[in-house]
Design a protein around this motif. Structure first.
Motif, PDB file in Angstrom:
ATOM      1  N   THR A  31      -4.298   3.529   8.036  1.00  0.00           N
ATOM      2  CA  THR A  31      -6.170   3.679   8.720  1.00  0.00           C
ATOM      3  C   THR A  31      -6.265   3.836   9.992  1.00  0.00           C
ATOM      4  OG1 THR A  31      -5.346   0.986   9.454  1.00  0.00           O
ATOM      5  CG2 THR A  31      -7.099   1.488   7.558  1.00  0.00           C
ATOM      6  N   ASN A  32      -4.422   3.983  10.962  1.00  0.00           N
ATOM      7  CA  ASN A  32      -4.640   4.849  11.951  1.00  0.00           C
ATOM      8  C   ASN A  32      -3.721   5.910  12.079  1.00  0.00           C
ATOM      9  OD1 ASN A  32      -5.205   1.949  13.348  1.00  0.00           O
ATOM     10  ND2 ASN A  32      -3.163   1.253  12.591  1.00  0.00           N
ATOM     11  N   HIS A  33      -3.381   6.546  10.624  1.00  0.00           N
ATOM     12  CA  HIS A  33      -2.707   8.043  11.583  1.00  0.00           C
ATOM     13  C   HIS A  33      -2.512   8.580   9.965  1.00  0.00           C
ATOM     14  CE1 HIS A  33      -0.712   6.304  14.979  1.00  0.00           C
ATOM     15  NE2 HIS A  33      -0.936   5.455  14.004  1.00  0.00           N
ATOM     16  N   MET A  34      -3.458   8.530   9.097  1.00  0.00           N
ATOM     17  CA  MET A  34      -3.656   8.759   7.982  1.00  0.00           C
ATOM     18  C   MET A  34      -3.215  10.379   7.913  1.00  0.00           C
ATOM     19  SD  MET A  34      -7.202   8.521   4.505  1.00  0.00           S
ATOM     20  CE  MET A  34      -8.195   9.249   5.987  1.00  0.00           C
ATOM     21  N   GLU A  35      -3.660  10.910   8.964  1.00  0.00           N
ATOM     22  CA  GLU A  35      -3.082  12.712   9.112  1.00  0.00           C
ATOM     23  C   GLU A  35      -2.233  13.126   8.663  1.00  0.00           C
ATOM     24  OE1 GLU A  35      -2.700  11.454  12.837  1.00  0.00           O
ATOM     25  OE2 GLU A  35      -3.782  10.758  11.479  1.00  0.00           O
ATOM     26  N   PHE A  36      -1.225  11.663   9.097  1.00  0.00           N
ATOM     27  CA  PHE A  36       0.610  12.023   8.688  1.00  0.00           C
ATOM     28  C   PHE A  36       0.537  11.504   6.688  1.00  0.00           C
ATOM     29  CE2 PHE A  36       0.847  11.352  12.811  1.00  0.00           C
ATOM     30  CZ  PHE A  36       2.040  12.268  13.131  1.00  0.00           C
ATOM     31  N   VAL A  37       0.502  11.635   6.185  1.00  0.00           N
ATOM     32  CA  VAL A  37      -0.452  11.065   4.838  1.00  0.00           C
ATOM     33  C   VAL A  37      -0.929  11.441   3.546  1.00  0.00           C
ATOM     34  CG1 VAL A  37       0.394   9.009   3.600  1.00  0.00           C
ATOM     35  CG2 VAL A  37       0.633   8.161   5.117  1.00  0.00           C
ATOM     36  N   LYS A  38       0.031  12.009   2.971  1.00  0.00           N
ATOM     37  CA  LYS A  38      -0.641  13.135   1.771  1.00  0.00           C
ATOM     38  C   LYS A  38      -1.238  11.774   0.729  1.00  0.00           C
ATOM     39  CE  LYS A  38       0.811  16.436  -1.539  1.00  0.00           C
ATOM     40  NZ  LYS A  38       2.275  16.977  -2.447  1.00  0.00           N
ATOM     41  N   SER A  39      -0.214  11.039  -0.024  1.00  0.00           N
ATOM     42  CA  SER A  39      -0.701   9.941  -0.807  1.00  0.00           C
ATOM     43  C   SER A  39      -0.313   8.532  -0.703  1.00  0.00           C
ATOM     44  CB  SER A  39      -0.594  10.559  -2.018  1.00  0.00           C
ATOM     45  OG  SER A  39       0.572  10.925  -2.648  1.00  0.00           O
ATOM     46  N   LEU A  40      -1.014   8.028  -1.395  1.00  0.00           N
ATOM     47  CA  LEU A  40      -0.435   6.434  -1.173  1.00  0.00           C
ATOM     48  C   LEU A  40       0.015   5.782  -2.371  1.00  0.00           C
ATOM     49  CD1 LEU A  40       0.218   3.933   0.686  1.00  0.00           C
ATOM     50  CD2 LEU A  40      -2.415   3.724   0.307  1.00  0.00           C
ATOM     51  N   VAL A  41       0.736   4.945  -2.670  1.00  0.00           N
ATOM     52  CA  VAL A  41       1.035   4.174  -3.824  1.00  0.00           C
ATOM     53  C   VAL A  41       1.075   2.286  -3.754  1.00  0.00           C
ATOM     54  CG1 VAL A  41       2.845   3.333  -5.845  1.00  0.00           C
ATOM     55  CG2 VAL A  41       2.640   6.373  -5.028  1.00  0.00           C
ATOM     56  N   LEU A  42       0.255   2.393  -4.096  1.00  0.00           N
ATOM     57  CA  LEU A  42       0.461   0.457  -3.645  1.00  0.00           C
ATOM     58  C   LEU A  42       1.029  -0.548  -5.131  1.00  0.00           C
ATOM     59  CD1 LEU A  42      -2.431   0.089  -1.116  1.00  0.00           C
ATOM     60  CD2 LEU A  42      -0.543   0.464  -0.888  1.00  0.00           C
ATOM     61  N   THR A  43       1.833  -0.862  -5.240  1.00  0.00           N
ATOM     62  CA  THR A  43       2.360  -2.252  -6.188  1.00  0.00           C
ATOM     63  C   THR A  43       2.364  -3.871  -5.213  1.00  0.00           C
ATOM     64  OG1 THR A  43       3.856  -2.760  -7.824  1.00  0.00           O
ATOM     65  CG2 THR A  43       4.761  -1.950  -5.636  1.00  0.00           C
ATOM     66  N   GLY A  44       2.031  -4.562  -6.129  1.00  0.00           N
ATOM     67  CA  GLY A  44       2.178  -6.128  -4.982  1.00  0.00           C
ATOM     68  C   GLY A  44       0.881  -6.283  -4.183  1.00  0.00           C
ATOM     69  N   SER A  45       0.547  -5.253  -3.866  1.00  0.00           N
ATOM     70  CA  SER A  45       0.400  -5.343  -2.393  1.00  0.00           C
ATOM     71  C   SER A  45      -0.490  -6.406  -1.776  1.00  0.00           C
ATOM     72  CB  SER A  45      -0.534  -4.064  -1.716  1.00  0.00           C
ATOM     73  OG  SER A  45      -0.765  -4.217  -0.472  1.00  0.00           O
ATOM     74  N   SER A  46      -0.480  -7.019  -0.409  1.00  0.00           N
ATOM     75  CA  SER A  46      -1.309  -8.133   0.553  1.00  0.00           C
ATOM     76  C   SER A  46      -1.731  -7.065   0.827  1.00  0.00           C
ATOM     77  CB  SER A  46       0.027  -8.478   1.266  1.00  0.00           C
ATOM     78  OG  SER A  46       0.513  -8.320   2.140  1.00  0.00           O
ATOM     79  N   GLY A  47      -2.747  -7.504   1.392  1.00  0.00           N
ATOM     80  CA  GLY A  47      -3.700  -7.069   2.475  1.00  0.00           C
ATOM     81  C   GLY A  47      -5.265  -7.725   2.171  1.00  0.00           C
TER      82      GLY A  47
END
Length: 255
Positions: free
Chosen positions: A101-117
Motif C-alpha cells: 500500500t505504501n511502496h507498490m512501485e517496487f513490487v511486481k506481484s504479491l503472493v499471500l498464504t495464511g496472511s493476517s490483515g
C-alpha cells in the motif's frame, strides 16, 4: 538448512540464486527455514531473498506491523531491489500488504498464504502457558492439518522462544498490533497481481479470510490446498510450489 545467513549493515538475510527477485517474509513465530522448500524449488530460476524480521529487537513502544513494513523498505532500499515478487506467510503477509500500500512501485506481484490483515485466531484463541511443553506442542500442532508436521525441532524452538521474557512480550505486542490493524478498507489500493494460496483447513486464518481477501483485492486469484493448515509452503510444499510457479509463469508472460 544449509543456506548461508548473511549479516550486513544491521540486516540478517538469505540471498540465494540469480534472476528475478522473490522476496519472502516469514510469520510471527516463523523462521527463515519455513521457506526451505521454496528455496530448493526456485533458486535455480530466481534470486530468493529472505530478511530476518526484527520482531524481537524492536523497542517495545514501536513493536508493530507498520514498523516491520518500514524495516522491509529500508532493507529493499539497501539491497537495491525493484520489480520483485513479494511472498508473505501469516504476519509476513500482513507486513507485505502494508508494504504494497505504501511502496507498490517496487513490487511486481504479491503472493499471500495464511496472511493476517483481516482477522486471525492466534494460537487457537489463547497464548501458550510458558511452563507447559505439552500445551505448546498442542498449539503448534494446531497450526497444521497434520499434527506430524509440528516436528520436535519446531516445538522446541517455539517453547524456547516463549520462555524468553523479552521475546514473549514482543510477540504479544506484535500480535495485538496485527489484530488492531485491519486492512479491509485499504486493500483496494493494491492493484498488482495477487495470488492467494490457502490451506483449506487453516484454523488460524480460516477459508473465510481467503475469500474476503479475494473479494477485496481487485486483481487477485485464489487457490486452495486440501489437507493443509496455516503454513502451506511447509505442510504441502509440492502443491504450494506448483501454484506459485504457475502464477510466476503467467506473470512473466503478462510482463
Amino acid at each position: 538448512m544449509d543456506f548461508v545467513l548473511k549479516e550486513e549493515n544491521g540486516f540478517s538475510y538469505i540471498d540465494e540464486g540469480e534472476g528475478e527477485v522473490l522476496l519472502l517474509l516469514h510469520g510471527l513465530m516463523g523462521a527463515l527455514s519455513n521457506w526451505e522448500k521454496v528455496i530448493d524449488e526456485f533458486k535455480d530460476d530466481y534470486r530468493i531473498v529472505i530478511p530476518m524480521l526484527p520482531i524481537y529487537d524492536l523497542p517495545l513502544l514501536t513493536t508493530g506491523v507498520k514498523t516491520l513494513a518500514k524495516y522491509v523498505h529500508k532493507f529493499v532500499t539497501y539491497m537495491g531491489l525493484k520489480d520483485f515478487t513479494l511472498l508473505g506467510n501469516s504476519l509476513g503477509g500482513h507486513v507485505g500488504l502494508i508494504y504494497c500500500t505504501n511502496h507498490m512501485e517496487f513490487v511486481k506481484s504479491l503472493v499471500l498464504t495464511g496472511s493476517s490483515g483481516l482477522y486471525e485466531n492466534a494460537f487457537g484463541g489463547s497464548f501458550p502457558r510458558r511452563e507447559s511443553y505439552d500445551f505448546v506442542k498442542e498449539k503448534v500442532e494446531y497450526t497444521f492439518y497434520d499434527p506430524k508436521t509440528a516436528t520436535k525441532e519446531l516445538v522446541d524452538d517455539v517453547f524456547k522462544t516463549i520462555n524468553d521474557r523479552n521475546r514473549v512480550i514482543r510477540i504479544l505486542a506484535m500480535a495485538k498490533s496485527a489484530i488492531r490493524h485491519n486492512m479491509a478498507k485499504e486493500l483496494h489500493k493494491i492493484t498488482i497481481p495477487v495470488s492467494l494460496i490457502w490451506g483449506r483447513n487453516d484454523k488460524i486464518t480460516p477459508p473465510d479470510v481467503a475469500i474476503e481477501f479475494n473479494h477485496l483485492l481487485p486483481n487477485s486469484e485464489l487457490h486452495w490446498i486440501d489437507q493443509c493448515g496455516h503454513a502451506a509452503m511447509m505442510e504441502q510444499p509440492e502443491e504450494f510450489n506448483k501454484h506459485l510457479r504457475a502464477f510466476l509463469d503467467r506473470d512473466k508472460v503478462k510482463a
